[in-house]
Design an enzyme around this catalytic site. Structure first.
Site, PDB file in Angstrom:
ATOM      1  N   ASP A  61      12.970  13.588 -13.166  1.00 53.60           N
ATOM      2  CA  ASP A  61      12.258  14.359 -14.192  1.00 53.60           C
ATOM      3  C   ASP A  61      10.880  14.817 -13.709  1.00 53.60           C
ATOM      4  O   ASP A  61      10.214  14.116 -12.929  1.00 53.60           O
ATOM      5  CB  ASP A  61      12.094  13.516 -15.458  1.00 53.60           C
ATOM      6  CG  ASP A  61      13.392  13.415 -16.246  1.00 53.60           C
ATOM      7  OD1 ASP A  61      14.340  14.140 -15.900  1.00 53.60           O
ATOM      8  OD2 ASP A  61      13.461  12.610 -17.201  1.00 53.60           O
ATOM      9  N   TYR A 108      12.547  21.165 -20.554  1.00 52.00           N
ATOM     10  CA  TYR A 108      12.231  19.732 -20.588  1.00 52.00           C
ATOM     11  C   TYR A 108      11.653  19.357 -21.945  1.00 52.00           C
ATOM     12  O   TYR A 108      10.786  20.044 -22.493  1.00 52.00           O
ATOM     13  CB  TYR A 108      11.263  19.395 -19.472  1.00 52.00           C
ATOM     14  CG  TYR A 108      11.096  17.916 -19.241  1.00 52.00           C
ATOM     15  CD1 TYR A 108      12.181  17.110 -18.974  1.00 52.00           C
ATOM     16  CD2 TYR A 108       9.834  17.325 -19.286  1.00 52.00           C
ATOM     17  CE1 TYR A 108      12.038  15.754 -18.756  1.00 52.00           C
ATOM     18  CE2 TYR A 108       9.674  15.973 -19.056  1.00 52.00           C
ATOM     19  CZ  TYR A 108      10.780  15.188 -18.799  1.00 52.00           C
ATOM     20  OH  TYR A 108      10.626  13.848 -18.585  1.00 52.00           O
TER      21      TYR A 108
END
Length: 453
Positions: A34, A255
């Site tokens: 991430d 995201y």
């Protein structure tokens, strides 16, 4: 000074063994966790666990992307980099702080609530906020007040016009007792009422900001009645990718953990093209800019659809019901955020009789029908009574003398109420998520874990 020591989580040894086999086959290794501090730290941990920093014949790269789409992944492969140790150290510092605080607080939970629970830096702040709110509720003293509405019978109209009691002329007054209400009603029965003022104006409502993690949780709670945990679980699924017919598995939102309302230039252009083609160029705006001064990380874009042309209706069959509802919420919010501000017509009427004043106001979407008749029926009647004369284009060209109104006060429209106390936080309404932004920066999802205790 603190130097953390790490061990492999029990049960994860097989996964690491498989990764080591794959590493041996590869010439280049890309770490694509991430795009935040936690993701950067995970890449660093992987590098250490797989001993990639000791391998001399293989190249190791860190790549990151804000959306799991073909173009975004390709772009990240063209811009590989080293692991950012500043981000890694920041994440390690947070974990150390969690333990410094948590080791002191967690035993209290074991004793008072249930053994095995943990608390730390984040939960401690949330608990303090909840305790402060409880003290405010305990100290609250309700105050009595009354509301009073009047129904004015307009000649030629079946439906009466309902107006709210304002006060005495231009002085606002709160009715605090039943005796005060009865005194006003008694005086009003003797008075003759007439329209003393009518004002029309415009109100501009700026386009909403695109979603951050916190505002998405709040809106999903309010509109969809989703808990914050459910919202984040569904958003994670939309980000990681869903199987879209004809496109394979595609991430359809960016995201989901972000405190920024920033949008990339590519997304701006994509939204402008869509709005121009769908609604017209006059509706395309620049987007509202959030004022600075707040403590935000601004590490990622706002939450938005990865492709604005992927309208909710086109992917409905590929999503579960709740996935579709959340995606539709995100898609609509992003498109709205890139449009011109909405312009509303406002109409305000003052009705006076003796020393008392009643008011009624309404707001209407001026973009639908930009004429002076863009008002609800009671107000159309009021305009006529006020003496406004309109030409065919809807422009005001004159006024007649102010009319008198037949007056009838409906007793059942009076209401006895107490000022309400502050409400407790609950895990479904995301109010704690909203408050935490004003108190301390950080992703609001963490602050809601305390509500499970």
């Amino acid at each position: 000074d603190y130097e953390p020591k790490y061990i492999t989580i029990r049960g994860k040894g097989d996964i690491l063994a498989k990764l080591r086999k794959e590493v041996k086959k590869a010439d280049k290794i890309y770490l694509a966790t991430d795009p935040d501090r936690e993701g950067e730290a995970i890449s660093w941990h992987l590098m250490k666990a797989l001993k990639l920093d000791e391998v001399k014949d293989k190249k190791v790269y860190r790549i990151s992307f804000n959306e799991i789409t073909k173009n975004a992944v390709k772009a990240s492969l063209k811009a590989p980099r080293d692991i950012d140790m500043n981000l890694v150290d920041a994440q390690q510092t947070r974990r150390i702080l969690d333990r410094i605080v948590g080791y002191k607080i967690s035993p209290i939970l074991w004793e008072k609530v249930k053994r095995g629970l943990s608390a730390g830096r984040v939960q401690s702040v949330a608990l303090r906020m909840i305790c402060d709110r409880e003290e405010e509720i305990s100290a609250f003293i309700p105050e009595e007040y009354w509301t009073l509405d009047a129904a004015f019978q307009i000649p030629g109209e079946r439906k009466p016009l309902i107006a709210k009691y304002y006060g005495e002329q231009d002085t606002k007054r709160i009715l605090k007792t039943a005796a005060e209400v009865e005194a006003v009603k008694k005086d009003c029965e003797k008075a003759e009422f007439q329209v003393s003022d009518v004002k029309k104006g415009e109100r501009i409502k700026k386009a909403p900001l695109p979603f951050t993690t916190s505002t998405l949780q709040q809106e999903a709670s309010k509109v969809l009645n989703f808990s914050t945990q459910k919202t984040m679980r569904l958003a994670q699924q939309l980000y990681e990718g869903v199987d879209i017919k004809g496109n394979g598995t595609v991430g359809i939102i960016t995201y989901l953990r972000t405190d920024s309302t920033r949008v990339s230039e590519e997304a701006e252009n994509m939204a402008r093209s869509y709005i121009t083609e769908k609604y017209g160029e006059q509706y395309a705006g620049e987007g509202t800019v959030k004022k600075g001064g707040q403590k935000i990380q601004d590490a990622h874009e706002a939450i938005r659809p990865t492709d604005v042309s992927r309208m909710p209706a086109l992917v409905k069959e590929s999503l579960s019901r709740d996935q579709f509802r959340l995606y539709q919420l995100i898609w609509k919010r992003f498109v709205a955020s890139r449009m011109q501000p909405a312009i509303y017509e406002t109409t305000s009427v003052k009705i006076s009789g003796g020393e008392y004043l009643f008011t009624v106001a309404e707001t209407h979407d001026g973009s639908q029908q930009p004429t002076d008749f863009n008002i609800l029926l009671p107000f159309i009647a009021m305009w006529k009574l006020y003496g406004v004369v309109l030409n065919e284009a809807g422009a005001m060209i004159g006024r007649r003398p102010l009319p008198k109104l037949s007056f009838n006060l409906l007793g059942h429209l009076q209401a006895f109420v107490f000022s309400s106390e502050m409400q407790r936080y609950c895990k479904s309404n995301a109010k704690l998520s909203c408050l935490h932004e004003k108190v301390v920066p950080g992703y609001s999802l963490s602050y809601l874990k305390i509500l499970h205790l």
